[in-house]
Motif scaffolding. Structure first.
Motif, mmCIF file in Angstrom:
data_model
loop_
_atom_site.group_PDB
_atom_site.id
_atom_site.type_symbol
_atom_site.label_atom_id
_atom_site.label_comp_id
_atom_site.label_asym_id
_atom_site.label_seq_id
_atom_site.Cartn_x
_atom_site.Cartn_y
_atom_site.Cartn_z
ATOM 1 N N PRO A 158 -15.813 5.045 -1.917
ATOM 2 C CA PRO A 158 -15.607 3.590 -1.735
ATOM 3 C C PRO A 158 -15.107 2.792 -2.981
ATOM 4 C CG PRO A 158 -17.765 4.440 -0.811
ATOM 5 C CD PRO A 158 -17.179 5.595 -1.943
ATOM 6 N N GLY A 159 -14.711 1.585 -2.928
ATOM 7 C CA GLY A 159 -14.172 0.677 -3.971
ATOM 8 C C GLY A 159 -15.496 -0.108 -4.436
ATOM 9 N N PHE A 211 -9.122 -4.872 -8.667
ATOM 10 C CA PHE A 211 -10.038 -4.003 -8.093
ATOM 11 C C PHE A 211 -9.774 -3.764 -6.551
ATOM 12 C CE2 PHE A 211 -12.038 -5.698 -11.865
ATOM 13 C CZ PHE A 211 -12.943 -4.625 -12.327
ATOM 14 N N SER A 212 -10.246 -2.697 -6.156
ATOM 15 C CA SER A 212 -10.178 -2.528 -4.453
ATOM 16 C C SER A 212 -11.658 -2.858 -3.881
ATOM 17 C CB SER A 212 -9.735 -0.872 -4.347
ATOM 18 O OG SER A 212 -9.120 -0.951 -2.900
ATOM 19 N N GLU A 272 -8.564 -4.179 0.010
ATOM 20 C CA GLU A 272 -7.730 -4.898 -0.491
ATOM 21 C C GLU A 272 -7.623 -4.923 -1.990
ATOM 22 O OE1 GLU A 272 -6.106 -9.667 -0.219
ATOM 23 O OE2 GLU A 272 -7.576 -8.784 1.211
ATOM 24 N N ASN A 273 -6.580 -4.603 -2.555
ATOM 25 C CA ASN A 273 -6.604 -4.746 -3.999
ATOM 26 C C ASN A 273 -6.335 -6.103 -4.589
ATOM 27 O OD1 ASN A 273 -6.833 -1.968 -4.647
ATOM 28 N ND2 ASN A 273 -4.695 -1.709 -3.778
ATOM 29 N N ALA A 274 -7.367 -6.721 -5.440
ATOM 30 C CA ALA A 274 -7.311 -8.002 -5.764
ATOM 31 C C ALA A 274 -8.023 -8.139 -7.134
ATOM 32 C CB ALA A 274 -7.812 -9.159 -4.677
ATOM 33 N N SER A 275 -7.945 -9.355 -7.632
ATOM 34 C CA SER A 275 -8.867 -9.579 -8.816
ATOM 35 C C SER A 275 -10.164 -10.619 -8.469
ATOM 36 C CB SER A 275 -7.690 -10.404 -10.016
ATOM 37 O OG SER A 275 -7.646 -11.755 -9.202
ATOM 38 N N PHE A 276 -10.893 -10.677 -9.536
ATOM 39 C CA PHE A 276 -11.823 -11.480 -9.377
ATOM 40 C C PHE A 276 -11.595 -13.054 -8.976
ATOM 41 C CE2 PHE A 276 -14.583 -7.845 -10.146
ATOM 42 C CZ PHE A 276 -15.623 -8.137 -9.211
#
Length: 372
Positions: free
Chosen positions: A206-207, A244-245, A274-278
């Motif tokens: 898992p991410g 992060f994923s 989904e790959n995204a930033s905080f």
């Protein structure tokens, strides 16, 4: 024929399709999977609790492996007549692991310490590595276990600075941001080696898991949102360049069950999203809650300094830190992954970050942990 070869032989037999009227017939296999006896380690954890509910919904009988001191509030109530039993023990205690495995057809090994820092760093290896070794040892000493679904982690593949990785990436093991990453990398290699020896083990990675459930170190998004809405997180963490994923917990639980039904032994499957930033997380949350977006970026060096103070506070109070220097090291890298293999082979369908946050915010508000 040794035990591992025998298991592989019988697994192959079970997956041979019988032709009936020109159609592939797997009804008996599917029916049998629905009635399997499943051991679930880490059942009282954030992911474990959701996985337990999902397994019961799919018709399995679940033996939840928990410690005497575990908080069982997120598990189904035994008084509801569900096919659930409790087995008490600890993954570090082999006799209790062996006893729990006895009579089970499948083991979902989800037990792990998911923190960025602990006062006793040796616990990461004892639990995350030693626990897997005990499960594999128990498999060899029992004759009923047909498949092991091991919950690995995106950390086991290593960072992805500047690109998106898939299951083929192997961690270089030259540098680790924290002991959690190190322990999961070691355990991942142990799982792959066991598969080469014939153990029917499938690793799912898992991410960053988030969603309704226990607010623990494994549910860091929920913890950060609580801090954000209560004014203790006044800005973005860093400059937003990291990725992060993100994996919604229900999607991950479903991916585990698909790994039982469709996962190929010896394979790894990324149950990411989904790959995204905080920064994007906080922006989406602000849009959903109709609140102002943060107006400043908190530099990582300042967060690291705060982390050291938090660690010092932890040593005094015993409360684990939300932010620690090892966590800041993680944020200096990217962890972006593709889950195309899981989509293709497991029919994994991760929801978008917006969809997931749309569900977690009302849940936190209902609990009274945030207001907006």
């Amino acid at each position: 024929m040794d035990k591992c070869s025998s298991h592989l032989f019988h697994l192959k037999l079970r997956f041979i399709h019988r032709k009936v009227g020109g159609k592939s017939e797997t009804l008996e296999d599917n029916q049998r999977r629905r009635s399997m006896k499943v051991l679930l380690t880490g059942a009282s954890g954030f992911l474990g609790g959701r996985l337990c509910h999902a397994l019961l919904r799919h018709g399995h009988s679940v033996r939840a492996f928990v410690r005497r001191t575990s908080d069982l509030s997120f598990l189904p109530s035994l008084s509801d007549g569900v096919a659930l039993e409790l087995a008490y023990g600890d993954v570090m205690d082999y006799p209790s692991v062996l006893a729990a495995c006895t009579g089970c057809n499948v083991v979902f090994h989800a037990a792990a310490i998911v923190e960025s820092w602990l006062p006793d760093l040796s616990k990461f290896e004892s639990v995350n590595v030693g626990g897997l070794k005990n499960v594999l040892r128990a498999y060899k000493e029992t004759d009923t276990i047909e498949k092991i679904i091991y919950t690995s982690s995106f950390f086991a593949l290593g960072s992805t600075d500047g690109y998106i990785a898939d299951e083929n990436q192997m961690h270089s093991a030259k540098f680790f941001c924290n002991e959690y990453e190190k322990s999961k990398t070691i355990a991942d290699k142990i799982a792959l080696e066991a598969a080469k020896e014939g153990v029917p083990i499938v690793a799912v990675c898992p991410g960053v898991i988030y969603g309704p459930g226990k607010i623990t170190g494994g549910n860091v998004v929920a913890r950060l949102l609580v801090e954000r809405f209560n004014g203790r997180m006044p800005g973005y963490l860093g400059d937003g360049s990291e990725r992060f994923s993100f994996s919604y917990v229900e999607d991950v639980a479903g991916g585990h069950i698909s790994a039982l039904e469709k996962g190929r032994p010896g394979e790894r499957y990324l149950l990411t999203g989904e790959n995204a930033s905080f920064m994007q997380v906080f922006d989406i949350v602000a849009t959903i809650a109709n609140t102002k977006k943060p107006s400043l970026n908190i530099p990582l060096f300042l967060i690291a300094f705060y982390g050291w103070l938090y660690v010092l506070f932890c040593r005094i109070t015993g409360k684990l830190p939300l932010i620690s220097p090892p966590a800041v090291l993680v944020m200096r890298h990217e962890w972006a992954y593709s889950c195309e293999k899981a989509k293709r082979e497991l029919n994994y369908k991760p929801r978008s970050l917006r969809e997931g946050l749309d569900e977690i915010l009302p849940w936190l508000k209902k609990l009274g942990l945030i207001k907006y």
